[in-house]
Structure formats: C-alpha cells, structure tokens
Design an enzyme around this catalytic site. Structure first.
Site, short mmCIF file in Angstrom:
data_model
loop_
_atom_site.label_atom_id
_atom_site.label_comp_id
_atom_site.label_asym_id
_atom_site.label_seq_id
_atom_site.Cartn_x
_atom_site.Cartn_y
_atom_site.Cartn_z
N LYS A 124 -3.42 0.49 -9.99
CA LYS A 124 -4.58 1.09 -10.65
C LYS A 124 -4.52 0.90 -12.17
CE LYS A 124 -6.88 2.57 -7.13
NZ LYS A 124 -8.23 2.01 -6.84
N SER A 174 -7.10 6.49 -10.40
CA SER A 174 -6.51 7.70 -9.84
C SER A 174 -5.73 8.42 -10.93
CB SER A 174 -5.58 7.34 -8.68
OG SER A 174 -4.76 8.44 -8.32
N SER A 175 -5.63 9.73 -10.80
CA SER A 175 -4.87 10.50 -11.79
C SER A 175 -3.37 10.23 -11.69
CB SER A 175 -5.14 12.00 -11.61
OG SER A 175 -4.79 12.42 -10.30
N CYS A 176 -2.92 9.54 -10.63
CA CYS A 176 -1.49 9.24 -10.52
C CYS A 176 -1.05 8.15 -11.49
CB CYS A 176 -1.14 8.83 -9.09
SG CYS A 176 -1.73 7.20 -8.62
N HIS A 208 -4.15 12.65 2.54
CA HIS A 208 -3.75 13.35 1.33
C HIS A 208 -3.52 14.84 1.65
CE1 HIS A 208 -5.52 9.84 -0.89
NE2 HIS A 208 -4.42 10.06 -1.59
N TYR A 257 1.30 2.16 -6.11
CA TYR A 257 -0.15 2.39 -6.12
C TYR A 257 -0.64 2.62 -7.54
CZ TYR A 257 -4.60 4.81 -5.30
OH TYR A 257 -5.91 5.20 -5.32
#
Length: 316
Positions: free
Chosen positions: A147, A114-116, A186, A143
């Site tokens: 990842k 994920s880009s987070c 989301h 989270y």
C-alpha cells in the site's frame, strides 16, 4: 477567465475496481444513487493482476474516474499465513491498474490504502505525515509495504504526468458485504461470526486472541463511500488523506458490544499467547473534516446493521 474542470462532474462515468468488496459495493450503491454511471467487472471477467487485459479493458471502457478499491485483504491470521500473497497480489493489481489508467488517459483516480501503512508506535492520533517515520507492525508488514508503494505510485504520476490522482487511507472498515470467513476476516466481522457460532452451538465460552487492550477505530462502509465521494469532488493534493471517525474503542469493549448484539451471555477468555498487533491505531481526520465530512453511522447501530445483513445472507 478560464474555469478549472470539475474534479467529479455529475456526468462522470466511474469505474469501481473491486465493486463486490466491502468498500466497492458501498461506493457503487452511493455513486449510483448520486446519478453516476458506474462501470464494473467481476474477478471472473477481469483479472486485475493481468496488465494486458486490464489495459485493454480501460482503453475500451474509457471511464472518466477510477476508484481502486480492489485488494487482497485479511486479518492478523491471514496476513501472517500468506505474506507473499498479500505483497505480490496487491503490487500486481496496483501496477496493472495505474499503468492501464494512465494509458487510457483517466485523469481522476482514487487509490485506497490502509491505516496499517503507519508505524506501529506512531504518535496518536496518527497524522498523514507519520508515514515512513518508524517500523511497521510485523504481522501485516508485506500488505502495508504494498500500500505504501501505491501511495508513491500515485504521487509519481501526479509529479511526472500532472494526473489529478489522490490517495485515501481508511481506518478499520465494516458493514454489509463484509467478509465473515473465520480464517480471513478482519476483527469486527470475525467477532460477529465467533459469537454467533458460540450462541448457535450453545457454548458458554468464547476464546479471543490477545489481551483485549489494543484500541481500534471503526468506520461503517456507507460512511466510507460518502468520504470517497467527498474526496473525489474536492481534494486534489499529493498527500494521502486519512478516513475515519476520530474515535476508537478497546477490543475488549468491542467484544462486549458484539456479545450483546449476538445474544451471547457466556464468558470471554483472552488468549494472551496470541499477538495483539498494534497497541493503538486512531487516525487524525482533520484533513477530511475540512472538506465537511462527518460520519453518520454510530458504531453500535452499525454493528447491529452488519449482523442483520449477515444473518440474511450467510447461507448464500
């Protein structure tokens, strides 16, 4: 002269973990249309947090390729409410699936992050080498850490065992099959649901979290499926690859678009006592573009397509 084996042969059997999710369902449709045999299991049939059951399944199924699209996901509210679940469930799935894939000699694997994973205040657009260069956004840190561990896990299998495993970091995704639950969705499906309910209830006002100024990038799930397939066919390096469209939009602009699509004509009120999250999150997609990938679904078209899908399926 010896020819290297194809990274994704036309005859490859692909196990898509998480085939009922947003990305997994799109990828299953796309790979099937491309002629691949796609192997799937529902959550009721296989709990991917169970390492013994997962290893036994992979040993018996023997897929040529595995895409790990299964994950516990959610928006700011869900991540803030259940941080332990987001950390532990995702770590368990990743450890179980990657260990099981190695034991079953699955030599080609795509891990979806994920880009987070990137720092909250990373330089924009965010390059892959921004990873671990600054503090994360607090609202989804558990989270993100799970990842990040997955990226390291994939790299470690490449280094220690020579596996042709890769990682991709998608931007915000949306499309048919998305989660529209008011508590766990989301931002984009959450907005569609909020404005739809306002229209249905005759409300003249919709209150949204934050200031509306943060900027986000959105990619349709069909484009994500095409990008995953392009990576499986052509990419074999330890570094993760960003997957996005290279353009972003302010949340206030997105809300206006969703209001138009759903037919809402009332007021939009911003509750600035609520968190905004990361101020901006736009990915540098240069690596992906070098593989020849360009998104095909424009945001306005994709939002209308997603809303139509939900109207057709919301009762089921």
């Amino acid at each position: 002269m010896t020819t290297a084996p194809a990274l994704l042969p036309p005859s490859a059997r692909v196990y898509v973990a998480g085939h009922r999710g947003l990305v997994g369902s799109a990828l299953t449709r796309y790979l099937t249309a491309e002629g691949h045999e796609v192997i799937t299991r529902t959550r009721a049939e296989l709990d991917l947090r169970d390492p013994e059951a997962t290893a036994a399944f992979l040993r018996d199924a023997r897929p040529d390729v595995l895409v790990l699209a299964a994950a516990k996901v959610g928006g700011i509210m869900a991540n803030s409410t259940w941080p332990v679940d987001f950390l532990e469930d995702n770590l368990r799935v990743q450890l179980s699936v990657l260990a099981g894939a190695h034991a079953a000699d699955v030599d080609r694997l795509l891990f979806l992050g994920s880009s987070c994973i990137y720092p909250k205040h990373a330089e924009q657009p965010i390059r892959e080498d921004a990873l671990l260069t600054g503090p994360l956004e607090p609202t989804n840190e558990p989270y993100a850490l799970a990842k990040i561990a997955g990226i390291s896990h994939v790299r470690s299998y490449r280094h220690q065992y020579g596996r042709r495993w890769i990682s991709a970091m998608p931007t915000n995704l949306y499309g048919p099959g998305d989660n529209f639950d008011p508590e766990t969705s989301h931002v984009l499906p959450g907005l569609l649901r909020r404005f739809h309910d306002a229209v249905a209830g005759g409300s003249e006002e919709v209150v949204l979290w934050g200031s509306g100024t943060p900027r986000r990038e959105f990619l349709h799930s069909d484009d994500m499926a095409r990008a995953c397939t392009a990576l499986l066919r052509a990419y074999d390096e330890p570094d993760p690859v960003n997957v996005g469209c290279g353009e972003d939009i302010a949340i206030a602009e997105l809300a206006a678009l969703v209001a138009e699509v759903t037919g809402f004509g009332g007021r939009i009120v911003w509750d600035t006592s609520r968190p905004d999250g990361t101020p901006r999150k736009l990915l540098d997609v240069g690596r992906l573009r070098k593989l020849g990938f360009e998104p095909a679904v424009a945001l306005a078209d994709g939002v209308r397509d997603t809303y139509r899908w939900w109207l057709e399926h919301k009762d089921s």
